[in-house]
Structures are given as structure tokens and as C-alpha cells.
Motif scaffolding. Sequence first.
Motif, mmCIF file in Angstrom:
data_model
loop_
_atom_site.group_PDB
_atom_site.id
_atom_site.type_symbol
_atom_site.label_atom_id
_atom_site.label_comp_id
_atom_site.label_asym_id
_atom_site.label_seq_id
_atom_site.Cartn_x
_atom_site.Cartn_y
_atom_site.Cartn_z
ATOM 1 N N GLU A 42 0.853 -1.180 0.000
ATOM 2 C CA GLU A 42 0.000 0.000 0.000
ATOM 3 C C GLU A 42 0.890 1.232 0.000
ATOM 4 O OE1 GLU A 42 -2.247 -0.487 3.516
ATOM 5 O OE2 GLU A 42 -3.117 -2.378 2.895
ATOM 6 N N LEU A 43 0.850 1.978 -1.102
ATOM 7 C CA LEU A 43 1.819 3.049 -1.276
ATOM 8 C C LEU A 43 1.236 4.451 -1.165
ATOM 9 C CD1 LEU A 43 3.812 1.573 -4.300
ATOM 10 C CD2 LEU A 43 4.393 1.478 -1.890
ATOM 11 N N SER A 44 -0.076 4.564 -1.016
ATOM 12 C CA SER A 44 -0.671 5.882 -1.006
ATOM 13 C C SER A 44 -0.357 6.628 0.275
ATOM 14 C CB SER A 44 -2.190 5.761 -1.161
ATOM 15 O OG SER A 44 -2.731 5.030 -0.085
ATOM 16 N N MET A 45 -0.172 7.940 0.174
ATOM 17 C CA MET A 45 -0.027 8.830 1.315
ATOM 18 C C MET A 45 1.246 8.556 2.130
ATOM 19 S SD MET A 45 -2.625 10.712 0.882
ATOM 20 C CE MET A 45 -2.656 11.670 2.395
ATOM 21 N N VAL A 46 2.306 8.056 1.480
ATOM 22 C CA VAL A 46 3.564 7.891 2.178
ATOM 23 C C VAL A 46 4.632 8.711 1.481
ATOM 24 C CG1 VAL A 46 3.041 5.589 3.055
ATOM 25 C CG2 VAL A 46 4.181 5.826 0.858
ATOM 26 N N ARG A 47 5.577 9.223 2.287
ATOM 27 C CA ARG A 47 6.631 10.052 1.741
ATOM 28 C C ARG A 47 7.664 9.215 0.997
ATOM 29 N NH1 ARG A 47 8.992 12.704 6.355
ATOM 30 N NH2 ARG A 47 11.062 11.949 5.887
ATOM 31 N N HIS A 48 7.938 8.034 1.539
ATOM 32 C CA HIS A 48 8.889 7.130 0.895
ATOM 33 C C HIS A 48 8.152 5.890 0.432
ATOM 34 C CE1 HIS A 48 12.363 4.678 0.017
ATOM 35 N NE2 HIS A 48 11.847 3.731 0.790
ATOM 36 N N GLN A 49 8.279 5.567 -0.838
ATOM 37 C CA GLN A 49 7.644 4.374 -1.374
ATOM 38 C C GLN A 49 8.692 3.272 -1.488
ATOM 39 O OE1 GLN A 49 5.539 5.207 -4.985
ATOM 40 N NE2 GLN A 49 4.106 6.592 -3.991
ATOM 41 N N PRO A 50 8.469 2.141 -0.814
ATOM 42 C CA PRO A 50 9.462 1.068 -0.817
ATOM 43 C C PRO A 50 9.562 0.369 -2.163
ATOM 44 C CG PRO A 50 7.472 0.345 0.288
ATOM 45 C CD PRO A 50 7.293 1.812 -0.010
ATOM 46 N N GLU A 51 10.611 -0.440 -2.268
ATOM 47 C CA GLU A 51 10.797 -1.227 -3.466
ATOM 48 C C GLU A 51 9.644 -2.223 -3.619
ATOM 49 O OE1 GLU A 51 14.545 -3.035 -2.784
ATOM 50 O OE2 GLU A 51 15.682 -1.167 -2.928
ATOM 51 N N GLY A 52 9.502 -2.787 -4.816
ATOM 52 C CA GLY A 52 8.443 -3.747 -5.065
ATOM 53 C C GLY A 52 8.606 -5.010 -4.247
ATOM 54 N N LEU A 53 7.502 -5.692 -4.040
ATOM 55 C CA LEU A 53 7.511 -6.909 -3.248
ATOM 56 C C LEU A 53 8.452 -7.967 -3.811
ATOM 57 C CD1 LEU A 53 3.792 -7.490 -2.235
ATOM 58 C CD2 LEU A 53 5.710 -7.050 -0.729
ATOM 59 N N GLU A 54 8.461 -8.100 -5.121
ATOM 60 C CA GLU A 54 9.272 -9.148 -5.730
ATOM 61 C C GLU A 54 10.745 -8.960 -5.394
ATOM 62 O OE1 GLU A 54 6.976 -7.405 -7.263
ATOM 63 O OE2 GLU A 54 5.435 -8.918 -7.655
ATOM 64 N N LEU A 70 4.201 -7.081 7.333
ATOM 65 C CA LEU A 70 5.263 -6.277 7.931
ATOM 66 C C LEU A 70 5.099 -4.802 7.562
ATOM 67 C CD1 LEU A 70 8.325 -8.617 7.301
ATOM 68 C CD2 LEU A 70 7.457 -7.940 9.532
ATOM 69 N N TYR A 71 4.782 -4.556 6.329
ATOM 70 C CA TYR A 71 4.658 -3.163 5.884
ATOM 71 C C TYR A 71 3.455 -2.479 6.519
ATOM 72 C CZ TYR A 71 4.592 1.009 3.053
ATOM 73 O OH TYR A 71 4.601 2.314 2.658
ATOM 74 N N ARG A 72 2.358 -3.215 6.693
ATOM 75 C CA ARG A 72 1.189 -2.612 7.341
ATOM 76 C C ARG A 72 1.538 -2.177 8.761
ATOM 77 N NH1 ARG A 72 -1.770 -6.402 4.192
ATOM 78 N NH2 ARG A 72 -1.601 -8.020 5.790
ATOM 79 N N GLY A 73 2.276 -3.032 9.497
ATOM 80 C CA GLY A 73 2.692 -2.661 10.848
ATOM 81 C C GLY A 73 3.658 -1.495 10.837
ATOM 82 N N PHE A 74 4.564 -1.488 9.881
ATOM 83 C CA PHE A 74 5.552 -0.409 9.771
ATOM 84 C C PHE A 74 4.867 0.912 9.461
ATOM 85 C CE2 PHE A 74 8.696 2.152 7.525
ATOM 86 C CZ PHE A 74 9.851 1.956 8.265
ATOM 87 N N LYS A 75 3.959 0.895 8.516
ATOM 88 C CA LYS A 75 3.293 2.135 8.108
ATOM 89 C C LYS A 75 2.340 2.641 9.188
ATOM 90 C CE LYS A 75 0.050 2.554 4.995
ATOM 91 N NZ LYS A 75 -0.739 2.582 3.731
ATOM 92 N N ASN A 76 1.800 1.713 9.981
ATOM 93 C CA ASN A 76 0.906 2.119 11.059
ATOM 94 C C ASN A 76 1.650 2.979 12.075
ATOM 95 O OD1 ASN A 76 -1.676 1.892 12.597
ATOM 96 N ND2 ASN A 76 -0.362 0.806 14.058
ATOM 97 N N GLU A 77 2.909 2.615 12.367
ATOM 98 C CA GLU A 77 3.723 3.385 13.296
ATOM 99 C C GLU A 77 4.378 4.592 12.625
ATOM 100 O OE1 GLU A 77 4.478 3.346 16.565
ATOM 101 O OE2 GLU A 77 2.901 1.860 16.845
ATOM 102 N N CYS A 78 4.680 4.461 11.351
ATOM 103 C CA CYS A 78 5.416 5.511 10.624
ATOM 104 C C CYS A 78 4.706 5.810 9.312
ATOM 105 C CB CYS A 78 6.846 5.067 10.363
ATOM 106 S SG CYS A 78 7.695 4.508 11.844
ATOM 107 N N PRO A 79 3.654 6.609 9.349
ATOM 108 C CA PRO A 79 2.865 6.880 8.144
ATOM 109 C C PRO A 79 3.671 7.469 6.998
ATOM 110 C CG PRO A 79 1.700 7.609 10.111
ATOM 111 C CD PRO A 79 3.086 7.244 10.548
ATOM 112 N N SER A 80 4.783 8.156 7.308
ATOM 113 C CA SER A 80 5.596 8.756 6.252
ATOM 114 C C SER A 80 6.396 7.719 5.477
ATOM 115 C CB SER A 80 6.561 9.782 6.845
ATOM 116 O OG SER A 80 7.558 9.148 7.619
ATOM 117 N N GLY A 81 6.506 6.510 6.039
ATOM 118 C CA GLY A 81 7.313 5.484 5.392
ATOM 119 C C GLY A 81 8.762 5.516 5.816
#
Length: 230
Positions: A42-54, A70-81
Motif C-alpha cells: 500500500e503506497l498511497s499517502m507515504v513520503r517514501h515508497q518502498p521497493e516492489g515486493l518481488e 510487515l509493511y502494514r505494521g511499519f506504516k501504522n507506526e510511521c505513516p511517512s514510510g
Amino acid sequence: MALEGMEIIAIIVVIGLCIVVLKQFGICDPLSLEDSSDSDLELSMVRHQPEGLEQLQAQTQFTRKELQSLYRGFKNECPSGLVDEETFKSIYSQFFPQGDATTYAHFLFNAFDMDRNGSIRFEDFVLGLSVLLRGSVTEKLRWAFNLYDINKDGYITKEEMMAIMTSIYDMMGRYTLPSVRDDSPGEHVEKFFQKMDRNRDGVVTIDEFIETCQKDENIMASMQLFENVI
């Protein structure tokens, strides 16, 4: 000769205390295996967009669905990414209210911040976790060596080991059994170097570090406790 007491703590704390971070991010809970409505992170509304899953899946020991969780938990704590050092320190301080985790958290933050830009990206975070949680013993010890090698010159000096030992003592030393005295960090550093600095040149190389740890049954047994956390 086996390592003991705070010497063992100084090795396994690198791996064990990462679970503190995992719990804060909600990652120690069982990972959801439900199908995600998104085909990618889920990449919307984040300052940093991570690399693709693959790409991340190829670089780590995590599955696609685990990475999504993992990313959902990470983004929940750090919305900016991104996680900055102050946020990282605040996470640790919550779990050590009677101690001072600031300095140790600084060292651990620098170990995760691989490109030294002052923030931890999701990629940095998940690559480190993959090593600490699912890497081989040698990979985990290499990661631990990197943390202790503060200036990243390929060696651990007595000064660097003293800094790490002192930070661990500040954070949790008063709760160890038996309790340690104020002068104990210096004593433990001397013991470390007697056992690890095999050629007596005043520094510990990565080979000396790994060999000493792998020959210590207590360290190897302790490291097994942290396998398959997620």
C-alpha cells in the motif's frame, strides 16, 4: 573459555532487543495470511515508497504475504514510510522506563540505517530483520559485528566495545543478576579482548568475533531462542 554474564548479554542483546521493536510495530503478532485486496504494498499517502515486493522477497527470507503484513505494521507506526532516530529512540525508551536506552538505540539505529541518511526505510528495516530473525548464525553475528564496529572500519576497538557495553549497562545493567558495579563495563571489555583478540593486536576482527561466538555454547543456545519469532 566460555563467555559469561554481561559478556553474553552484550552479544545476544543485539538480536533479542530487536523483538522490542517488532512488538512496537505489531510484527510479533501472527502474520495475517489473508489475501490482500492490493496486489502490491500500500503506497498511497507515504513520503517514501518502498521497493516492489518481488525485489524485497528475493533479498529476504520473508514471503510476499509476510512482507505485506510487515509493511502494514511499519506504516501504522510511521505513516511517512520513514523512521527517524528520535522516533526509534522513543520506541526503546517505552520499554526501559527505569533505564536510559538512548545511547544503545542510537547504535542500533545506525546499524539499520545502512545508507547513513538519518532515517530507516522499510527496505532497511526488513533486510535487517530478515538477517536477525531468519539468517544463519554467521549472518547474525556479522550483523552484530557491524553494530559494534561503530566507525565501520572493519575492526572493533576497546573504545567501541566500551561504548556498547556502557550503553547496555545504562539500559538494563541494574536489572542483571548478579547486579553489576559502576566499574563493571571496563572489566567486561578487558575480558572480551582477552578471549576475542586472539593475535593480541588490540583490535577484534570479524573472523575473531565470529569464531569466538560460534565456539561458545551459551551464545549459540541463546541465539536459538530468537528463531522463528514470526
